[in-house]
Design an enzyme around this catalytic site. Structure first.
Site, mmCIF file in Angstrom:
data_model
loop_
_atom_site.group_PDB
_atom_site.id
_atom_site.type_symbol
_atom_site.label_atom_id
_atom_site.label_comp_id
_atom_site.label_asym_id
_atom_site.label_seq_id
_atom_site.Cartn_x
_atom_site.Cartn_y
_atom_site.Cartn_z
ATOM 1 N N HIS A 133 -23.409 29.360 -14.853
ATOM 2 C CA HIS A 133 -24.415 30.354 -15.216
ATOM 3 C C HIS A 133 -23.711 31.651 -15.605
ATOM 4 O O HIS A 133 -22.723 32.041 -14.985
ATOM 5 C CB HIS A 133 -25.380 30.591 -14.050
ATOM 6 C CG HIS A 133 -26.117 29.356 -13.675
ATOM 7 N ND1 HIS A 133 -27.236 28.929 -14.350
ATOM 8 C CD2 HIS A 133 -25.887 28.428 -12.715
ATOM 9 C CE1 HIS A 133 -27.678 27.799 -13.816
ATOM 10 N NE2 HIS A 133 -26.862 27.473 -12.819
ATOM 11 N N ARG B 83 -7.264 24.523 -0.427
ATOM 12 C CA ARG B 83 -5.849 24.753 -0.710
ATOM 13 C C ARG B 83 -5.076 23.537 -0.196
ATOM 14 O O ARG B 83 -5.574 22.782 0.633
ATOM 15 C CB ARG B 83 -5.350 26.028 -0.058
ATOM 16 C CG ARG B 83 -5.380 25.967 1.451
ATOM 17 C CD ARG B 83 -5.138 27.309 2.108
ATOM 18 N NE ARG B 83 -5.000 27.205 3.532
ATOM 19 C CZ ARG B 83 -5.949 26.825 4.394
ATOM 20 N NH1 ARG B 83 -7.134 26.481 3.964
ATOM 21 N NH2 ARG B 83 -5.714 26.769 5.679
#
Length: 180
Positions: free
Chosen positions: A105, A170
């Protein structure tokens, strides 16, 4: 839309397809016979391997942008927002409550208020394992043999043979290449 270019999310053709899919999924997700349920899911997707198994409730927008390799297992409550292609390799296993989201968006409120939307594809390599409640954001590519820890939010791409976890995800461990 599929190419990631700006489009109107309330285009009549897109609304018609989403309504068709929504009606089909209401019916399919209530089928208790595994073979019948999975056969009906396969009919709505662009591509799947022969060995495809998904529990209910599986939800998606269009289906024609979802490509899944062979030997796929998806646990309960998966949501794939397939504005752009979602490509999943072979021998992939997804825990419950997985979300793969390709829509993007606009940050500009004027564009957002005009119902402009874009998308970025998601690609997942072979032999991936996603723990429960994993969220993968637009534009992410995961390599082969990637494990994603439960509850992770994957905001960027990762290569092969890693365990990732966290928000944002991560690398927490490198996985040796299989000798098999």
């Amino acid at each position: 839309m599929t190419a990631g270019e700006a489009y109107q999310q309330f285009d009549p053709e897109l609304i018609e397809r989403r309504e068709f899919i929504r009606n089909e999924l209401v019916s399919i997700n209530h089928i208790t016979d595994n073979e019948k349920r999975n056969g009906r899911f396969k009919d709505l997707l662009a591509e799947t391997g022969e060995h495809f198994f998904v529990e209910s409730d599986f939800k998606f927008d269009y289906g024609f942008n979802i490509h899944i390799g062979d030997h796929f297992y998806g646990n309960y409550d998966m949501t794939f927002l397939d504005t752009c292609p979602i490509t999943i390799g072979s021998h992939c296993y997804f825990g419950p409550n997985i979300g793969l989201y390709t829509p993007v968006h606009p940050l500009d409120p004027t564009e957002r208020n005009a119902d402009v939307e874009m998308g970025k594809p998601i690609t997942i390599g072979d032999s991936a394992w996603l723990g429960g409640r994993v969220t993968i954001l637009p534009g992410v590519t995961l390599g082969d043999n990637v494990v994603v820890g439960a509850g992770s939010v994957v905001t960027k791409s990762f290569g092969d043979n890693v365990v990732i976890a966290g928000n944002p995800a991560r690398v927490i461990k490198e996985v040796p290449k299989s000798s098999k």
